[in-house]
Design an enzyme around this catalytic site. Structure first.
Site, PDB file in Angstrom:
ATOM      1  CG  ASP A  87      -2.014  24.382   3.596  1.00 22.84           C
ATOM      2  OD1 ASP A  87      -2.734  23.004   4.054  1.00 22.84           O
ATOM      3  OD2 ASP A  87      -1.504  23.533   3.413  1.00 22.84           O
ATOM      4  CE1 TYR A 122       4.201  20.793   4.535  1.00 26.65           C
ATOM      5  CE2 TYR A 122       3.153  23.076   4.072  1.00 26.65           C
ATOM      6  CZ  TYR A 122       3.422  21.952   4.446  1.00 26.65           C
ATOM      7  OH  TYR A 122       2.144  20.802   3.759  1.00 26.65           O
ATOM      8  CE  LYS A 145      -1.187  20.686   5.660  1.00 24.88           C
ATOM      9  NZ  LYS A 145      -1.147  22.390   5.625  1.00 24.88           N
ATOM     10  CG  HIS A 150       1.345  17.620   8.310  1.00 31.05           C
ATOM     11  ND1 HIS A 150       2.608  17.856   8.076  1.00 31.05           N
ATOM     12  CD2 HIS A 150       1.247  16.933   7.099  1.00 31.05           C
ATOM     13  CE1 HIS A 150       2.835  18.456   7.093  1.00 31.05           C
ATOM     14  NE2 HIS A 150       2.010  17.942   5.852  1.00 31.05           N
TER      15      HIS A 150
END
Length: 316
Positions: free
Chosen positions: A45, A50, A79, A112
């Site tokens: 994931d 990130y 996302k 997201h």
């Protein structure tokens, strides 16, 4: 052994256990993904926010090159971040993740958060007072653009993340392609039973992030409760001769919820995977569920004033 899968409403399947990569630092995340694939994980994931998709992709490509796994046996999620909600930016966003990950398609692409932020390269665009600048793009229009990604073959499935029940219904009313999952914070302090039942009735799976209570979240304060130290969890762990983390992961699996614990520590990544030789009883699940206290640990505070913030009215 192969990880059991959950079937989506489009007929495709997703491994019920995956590796989360939020807060997995550059320099550590590639090793984490390598260890995970070696241990048996096939579900990774990710998210553009990130900031580590390029390194995740390097690890994935290396394992494929070594012949340890083939792309078709991996399930890769990413996302779209809040600054890319405008429909004309959606394809650009997914292509950025595809390029960073070094793959030609994603198995799953999620919105997201439902809130749109001002478009641009800064993920948290702020005004002179330090407050995030919002965009008026409606996630409904973002969803329509997401559907085109499926039609183009860039993604196999699309879904939501951090959407409440009313927002999910808004999407369903206009969707040509139904969301396959809603990825949300989910653990015994915030069991999400109402949302789980709501989604299940509409053929949408639930995916649990922060299933261990996100002990390393940057805003945690001294004295905050620690899920891994809860006496009820520890007593059940002792009963099965398992760790508290394994019990918390199994808690989601036994409820039929996809779960994506995060770690960059080799021993914990392997430990989190080794949950297939036991199953919680109904009584165990009921006992763990008594810890429910609407204990949300990931509030996304900087988006609180946005009209589409999912938790402001505490809708489930």
């Amino acid at each position: 052994m192969s990880v059991p899968s959950v079937k989506f409403n489009n007929g495709l399947s997703c491994p019920i256990l995956g590796l989360g990569t939020w807060q997995s630092e550059p320099g550590a995340v590639a090793q984490a993904v390598t260890v995970a694939i070696d241990a048996g994980y096939r579900h990774i994931d990710c998210a553009h926010l990130y900031g580590n998709e390029r390194e995740v992709g390097q690890a994935i490509r290396e394992k494929i090159k070594q012949g340890h796994v083939i792309r078709e046996n991996l399930f890769i999620t990413s996302k779209i971040w809040n600054t890319y909600h405008r429909p004309d930016l959606v394809e650009k966003a997914v292509r950025t993740s595809l390029d960073d990950l070094g793959v030609t398609y994603l198995d799953l692409y999620l919105i997201h958060w439902p809130m749109a932020y001002k478009e641009g390269d800064d993920p948290f665009p702020a005004d002179s007072n330090g407050k995030v600048i919002y965009s008026d793009v409606d996630y409904i229009d973002t969803w329509r653009a997401m559907e085109k990604l499926v039609e183009q073959g860039l993604v196999k499935s699309i879904g939501l993340s951090n959407f409440n029940s009313k927002q999910i219904d808004r999407v369903l009313k206009i969707a040509k392609i139904k969301p396959v999952t809603n990825q949300v914070e989910c653990h015994p302090y915030l069991s999400q039973q109402k949302l789980f039942d709501f989604c299940k009735a509409r053929g949408i799976t639930l995916t649990a992030y922060s299933p261990l209570g996100s002990p390393n979240r940057p805003w945690a304060k001294p004295g905050d409760p620690l899920l891994l130290e809860e006496p009820k969890v520890k007593s059940i762990a002792a009963k099965y001769k398992k760790t508290p983390a394994q019990v918390l992961i199994r808690y989601q699996i036994d409820r039929g919820i996809i779960v994506i614990p995060k770690s960059t520590t080799k021993e914990r990544i392997i430990e989190n995977y080794n949950v297939w030789d036991f199953q919680l009883s109904r009584e165990d699940i009921a006992l763990i569920s008594t810890m429910e206290c609407n204990g949300r640990l990931i509030p996304q505070a900087e988006g609180r004033a946005h009209k589409h913030h999912p938790f402001v009215n505490e809708e489930f």
